[in-house]
Design an enzyme around this catalytic site. Sequence first.
Site, PDB file in Angstrom:
ATOM      1  N   ASN A 151       0.848  -1.195   0.000  1.00  0.00           N
ATOM      2  CA  ASN A 151       0.000   0.000   0.000  1.00  0.00           C
ATOM      3  C   ASN A 151       0.882   1.243   0.000  1.00  0.00           C
ATOM      4  O   ASN A 151       1.937   1.296   0.641  1.00  0.00           O
ATOM      5  CB  ASN A 151      -0.998   0.004   1.161  1.00  0.00           C
ATOM      6  CG  ASN A 151      -0.386  -0.164   2.534  1.00  0.00           C
ATOM      7  OD1 ASN A 151       0.634  -0.835   2.695  1.00  0.00           O
ATOM      8  ND2 ASN A 151      -1.008   0.425   3.531  1.00  0.00           N
ATOM      9  N   GLU A 187       0.399   5.266   0.483  1.00  0.00           N
ATOM     10  CA  GLU A 187      -0.528   6.326   0.886  1.00  0.00           C
ATOM     11  C   GLU A 187      -0.064   7.677   0.352  1.00  0.00           C
ATOM     12  O   GLU A 187       1.024   7.796  -0.227  1.00  0.00           O
ATOM     13  CB  GLU A 187      -0.644   6.325   2.417  1.00  0.00           C
ATOM     14  CG  GLU A 187      -1.188   4.993   2.919  1.00  0.00           C
ATOM     15  CD  GLU A 187      -1.447   4.946   4.402  1.00  0.00           C
ATOM     16  OE1 GLU A 187      -0.969   5.840   5.146  1.00  0.00           O
ATOM     17  OE2 GLU A 187      -2.147   3.997   4.823  1.00  0.00           O
ATOM     18  N   CYS A 235      -3.991   0.541  -2.678  1.00  0.00           N
ATOM     19  CA  CYS A 235      -3.922  -0.674  -1.851  1.00  0.00           C
ATOM     20  C   CYS A 235      -2.834  -1.628  -2.370  1.00  0.00           C
ATOM     21  O   CYS A 235      -2.479  -1.607  -3.557  1.00  0.00           O
ATOM     22  CB  CYS A 235      -5.246  -1.421  -1.874  1.00  0.00           C
ATOM     23  SG  CYS A 235      -6.583  -0.629  -0.979  1.00  0.00           S
ATOM     24  N   GLU A 261      -3.025  -4.905  -2.836  1.00  0.00           N
ATOM     25  CA  GLU A 261      -3.513  -5.894  -3.798  1.00  0.00           C
ATOM     26  C   GLU A 261      -3.537  -5.309  -5.208  1.00  0.00           C
ATOM     27  O   GLU A 261      -3.099  -5.949  -6.170  1.00  0.00           O
ATOM     28  CB  GLU A 261      -4.927  -6.359  -3.430  1.00  0.00           C
ATOM     29  CG  GLU A 261      -5.021  -7.025  -2.069  1.00  0.00           C
ATOM     30  CD  GLU A 261      -5.329  -6.049  -0.941  1.00  0.00           C
ATOM     31  OE1 GLU A 261      -4.808  -4.911  -0.977  1.00  0.00           O
ATOM     32  OE2 GLU A 261      -6.073  -6.429  -0.033  1.00  0.00           O
ATOM     33  N   CYS A 284     -10.361  -4.996   0.566  1.00  0.00           N
ATOM     34  CA  CYS A 284     -11.433  -4.003   0.413  1.00  0.00           C
ATOM     35  C   CYS A 284     -12.250  -4.274  -0.858  1.00  0.00           C
ATOM     36  O   CYS A 284     -11.861  -5.052  -1.736  1.00  0.00           O
ATOM     37  CB  CYS A 284     -10.859  -2.586   0.400  1.00  0.00           C
ATOM     38  SG  CYS A 284     -10.190  -2.054  -1.187  1.00  0.00           S
TER      39      CYS A 284
HETATM   40  N1  THU Z   1      -5.335  -1.310   2.422  1.00  0.00           N
HETATM   41  C1  THU Z   1      -4.809  -2.193   1.539  1.00  0.00           C
HETATM   42  O1  THU Z   1      -3.644  -2.070   1.127  1.00  0.00           O
HETATM   43  N2  THU Z   1      -5.592  -3.220   1.114  1.00  0.00           N
HETATM   44  C2  THU Z   1      -6.888  -3.422   1.491  1.00  0.00           C
HETATM   45  O2  THU Z   1      -7.544  -4.317   0.977  1.00  0.00           O
HETATM   46  C3  THU Z   1      -7.468  -2.582   2.532  1.00  0.00           C
HETATM   47  C4  THU Z   1      -6.686  -1.389   2.944  1.00  0.00           C
HETATM   48  C5  THU Z   1      -4.508  -0.195   2.889  1.00  0.00           C
HETATM   49  C6  THU Z   1      -4.924   1.141   2.365  1.00  0.00           C
HETATM   50  C7  THU Z   1      -4.384   2.069   3.434  1.00  0.00           C
HETATM   51  O3  THU Z   1      -3.037   2.392   3.116  1.00  0.00           O
HETATM   52  C8  THU Z   1      -4.410   1.254   4.703  1.00  0.00           C
HETATM   53  O4  THU Z   1      -4.556  -0.109   4.294  1.00  0.00           O
HETATM   54  C9  THU Z   1      -5.519   1.611   5.670  1.00  0.00           C
HETATM   55  O5  THU Z   1      -6.743   1.635   5.004  1.00  0.00           O
END
Ligand code: THU
Length: 139
Positions: free
Chosen positions: A47, A49, A58, A60, A93
Site C-alpha cells: 500500500n 498512501e 492498496c 492488492e 477491500c
Molecule cells: N489497504 C490495503 O492495502 N488493502 C486493502 O484491501 C485494505 C486497505 C490499505 C490502504 C491504506 O493504506 C491502509 O490499508 C488503511 O486503510
Amino acid sequence: MSRHEAAIIRLEPHAKTAAGRSYSPYSQFRVGAAVISEAGRVYRGCNVENASFGLTQCAERSALTAAVCDGAAPGSLTTLLIYTPGQTAHSPCGACRQVMHELMAADSLVVSCCDGDETRSWTPSEYLPDPFVPDALLR
Ligand code: THU
C-alpha cells in the site's frame, strides 16, 4: 499439496517483503501482496498512501498492476496472497475485490495471512458475488 498451497508457500516471503516496503505514514497499517501467474512469475505490491488521502493505493491493486505492466494476461493470475503484520488475517477491500475479479483466473484463490496461525481464503464467487463484468460494456 494443492497448487494453491504450493503457491502460498512461494508467495509468503514476497508478500512480507512488500509489506516491509509499505508507505503508510498516515494509517501505520502495512499491507503486502504477492500474486503468481500461470507461468510461475511472481509480482509484489504494497500500500502506498498520500497526503491527499483518496489517492492511496492498496497493496492488492499494486501487485495486480505490476503483473499487468509486466505482460501477465488478464485471467492468467492464479493465487494472490495478502499479508498484514499482526495476529489478524484481514479482508481485502471492495475496490480490490472488483479488480481481482477482472484480472485473476476463474479458478483462482485469494488468501490472507498474518503473523499468527489465522488464514482466510476466498474464491472469486465468494469475494465478489454478482460482479460488474467487462461483458456489460460490450453489449
Ligand atoms: N489497504 C490495503 O492495502 N488493502 C486493502 O484491501 C485494505 C486497505 C490499505 C490502504 C491504506 O493504506 C491502509 O490499508 C488503511 O486503510
